[in-house]
Design a protein around this motif. Structure first.
Motif, mmCIF file in Angstrom:
data_model
loop_
_atom_site.group_PDB
_atom_site.id
_atom_site.type_symbol
_atom_site.label_atom_id
_atom_site.label_comp_id
_atom_site.label_asym_id
_atom_site.label_seq_id
_atom_site.Cartn_x
_atom_site.Cartn_y
_atom_site.Cartn_z
ATOM 1 N N UNK A 1 0.849 -1.181 0.000
ATOM 2 C CA UNK A 1 0.000 0.000 0.000
ATOM 3 C C UNK A 1 0.891 1.239 0.000
ATOM 4 N N UNK A 2 0.875 1.921 -1.118
ATOM 5 C CA UNK A 2 1.743 3.088 -1.245
ATOM 6 C C UNK A 2 0.981 4.403 -1.363
ATOM 7 N N UNK A 3 -0.333 4.329 -1.654
ATOM 8 C CA UNK A 3 -1.121 5.554 -1.802
ATOM 9 C C UNK A 3 -2.476 5.394 -1.122
ATOM 10 N N UNK A 4 -2.773 6.334 -0.224
ATOM 11 C CA UNK A 4 -4.038 6.309 0.511
ATOM 12 C C UNK A 4 -4.803 7.588 0.204
ATOM 13 N N UNK A 5 -6.008 7.429 -0.300
ATOM 14 C CA UNK A 5 -6.893 8.538 -0.636
ATOM 15 C C UNK A 5 -7.919 8.682 0.477
ATOM 16 N N UNK A 6 -7.975 9.872 1.085
ATOM 17 C CA UNK A 6 -8.877 10.108 2.215
ATOM 18 C C UNK A 6 -9.976 11.070 1.777
ATOM 19 N N UNK A 7 -11.214 10.595 1.788
ATOM 20 C CA UNK A 7 -12.361 11.404 1.368
ATOM 21 C C UNK A 7 -12.915 12.175 2.559
ATOM 22 N N UNK A 8 -13.029 13.494 2.387
ATOM 23 C CA UNK A 8 -13.589 14.329 3.457
ATOM 24 C C UNK A 8 -14.672 15.223 2.875
ATOM 25 N N UNK A 9 -15.594 15.624 3.739
ATOM 26 C CA UNK A 9 -16.630 16.566 3.338
ATOM 27 C C UNK A 9 -16.752 17.636 4.417
ATOM 28 N N UNK A 10 -17.783 18.456 4.340
ATOM 29 C CA UNK A 10 -17.923 19.567 5.278
ATOM 30 C C UNK A 10 -18.461 19.153 6.643
ATOM 31 N N UNK A 11 -18.779 17.908 6.833
ATOM 32 C CA UNK A 11 -19.300 17.446 8.111
ATOM 33 C C UNK A 11 -18.165 17.431 9.143
ATOM 34 N N UNK A 12 -18.426 17.860 10.367
ATOM 35 C CA UNK A 12 -17.370 17.887 11.395
ATOM 36 C C UNK A 12 -16.690 16.544 11.647
ATOM 37 N N UNK A 13 -17.353 15.432 11.364
ATOM 38 C CA UNK A 13 -16.720 14.133 11.588
ATOM 39 C C UNK A 13 -15.575 13.881 10.607
ATOM 40 N N UNK A 14 -15.449 14.731 9.601
ATOM 41 C CA UNK A 14 -14.334 14.585 8.655
ATOM 42 C C UNK A 14 -12.986 14.699 9.356
ATOM 43 N N UNK A 15 -12.956 15.406 10.462
ATOM 44 C CA UNK A 15 -11.708 15.503 11.216
ATOM 45 C C UNK A 15 -11.292 14.125 11.721
ATOM 46 N N UNK A 16 -12.255 13.348 12.229
ATOM 47 C CA UNK A 16 -11.979 11.982 12.679
ATOM 48 C C UNK A 16 -11.487 11.130 11.512
ATOM 49 N N UNK A 112 -4.575 5.021 -6.316
ATOM 50 C CA UNK A 112 -4.773 4.757 -4.888
ATOM 51 C C UNK A 112 -4.812 3.253 -4.619
ATOM 52 N N UNK A 113 -4.177 2.872 -3.526
ATOM 53 C CA UNK A 113 -4.220 1.482 -3.087
ATOM 54 C C UNK A 113 -5.323 1.259 -2.053
ATOM 55 N N UNK A 114 -5.829 2.372 -1.492
ATOM 56 C CA UNK A 114 -6.884 2.292 -0.489
ATOM 57 C C UNK A 114 -7.620 3.621 -0.441
ATOM 58 N N UNK A 115 -8.917 3.530 -0.175
ATOM 59 C CA UNK A 115 -9.743 4.714 0.052
ATOM 60 C C UNK A 115 -10.159 4.690 1.517
ATOM 61 N N UNK A 116 -10.040 5.838 2.175
ATOM 62 C CA UNK A 116 -10.504 5.978 3.551
ATOM 63 C C UNK A 116 -11.697 6.924 3.525
ATOM 64 N N UNK A 117 -12.766 6.519 4.159
ATOM 65 C CA UNK A 117 -13.940 7.387 4.227
ATOM 66 C C UNK A 117 -14.728 7.099 5.488
ATOM 67 N N UNK A 118 -15.581 8.036 5.851
ATOM 68 C CA UNK A 118 -16.394 7.886 7.046
ATOM 69 C C UNK A 118 -17.781 7.403 6.716
ATOM 70 N N UNK A 119 -18.455 6.935 7.725
ATOM 71 C CA UNK A 119 -19.853 6.554 7.591
ATOM 72 C C UNK A 119 -20.670 7.568 8.367
ATOM 73 N N UNK A 120 -21.547 8.244 7.679
ATOM 74 C CA UNK A 120 -22.403 9.244 8.323
ATOM 75 C C UNK A 120 -23.714 8.602 8.728
ATOM 76 N N UNK A 121 -24.326 9.146 9.729
ATOM 77 C CA UNK A 121 -25.660 8.711 10.091
ATOM 78 C C UNK A 121 -26.652 9.418 9.177
ATOM 79 N N UNK A 122 -27.465 8.666 8.518
ATOM 80 C CA UNK A 122 -28.512 9.219 7.671
ATOM 81 C C UNK A 122 -29.845 8.670 8.158
ATOM 82 N N UNK A 123 -30.906 9.367 7.802
ATOM 83 C CA UNK A 123 -32.225 8.864 8.168
ATOM 84 C C UNK A 123 -32.515 7.597 7.367
#
Length: 152
Positions: A1-16, A112-123
């Motif tokens: 694994x040489x490249x990690x792509x981290x997806x972020x958005x405007x939600x405050x949990x993006x910091x985590x 990218x060798x891996x994508x990192x992303x968060x799981x948001x709570x949705x209705x």
């Protein structure tokens, strides 16, 4: 694994998400890119003619100033997020379009060798009608995805 792509958005949990992805990438001694995907920005500034008796939109076509401002805000967000990680090797990428599709497309382009992303709570209704970005990415990906659970 040489490249990690981290997806972020405007939600405050993006910091985590950014921190978890950064720590993982450092353990793997991998390159890091923060990505943010904007929905089609032309939509935000579209001005429509009068319709159904409503004349709130007076000109045809997109408001290019609004679209440019949306891009500038997103670029500043990415820059600040990268600065927050305090690592000059962290790169950023701003993309536009359908989030899951664009994220996977750029992951392929960048290698990218891996994508990192968060799981948001949705209705439940939102999940039923639209699904989630994470769900769409998992359905279509050809590379590993590291999901960071983020809850309220």
């Amino acid at each position: 694994m040489k490249k990690v792509l981290i997806a972020i958005d405007y939600h405050p949990v993006s910091e985590q998400v950014a921190h978890a992805g950064y720590e993982l990438a450092n353990k793997l001694d991998a390159e890091i890119c923060l990505i943010h995907v904007l929905a089609d920005v032309a939509y935000y500034g579209t001005q429509f003619p009068t319709f159904m008796g409503y004349d709130g939109y007076t000109n045809l076509g997109p408001d290019l100033d609004m679209a440019l401002e949306m891009r500038n805000v997103a670029k500043e967000f990415l820059q600040k997020a990268a600065e927050h990680l305090n690592d000059p090797k962290v790169t950023t990428h701003l993309a536009e379009g359908e989030t899951a599709d664009v994220l996977l497309e750029y992951a392929g382009e960048w290698g990218a060798d891996m994508i990192v992303m968060g799981t948001h709570s949705h209705s439940k209704l939102e999940k039923l009608l639209m699904g989630t970005v994470a769900q769409k990415v998992l359905e279509k990906t050809t590379i590993p995805v590291y999901m960071v659970p983020v809850k309220k």
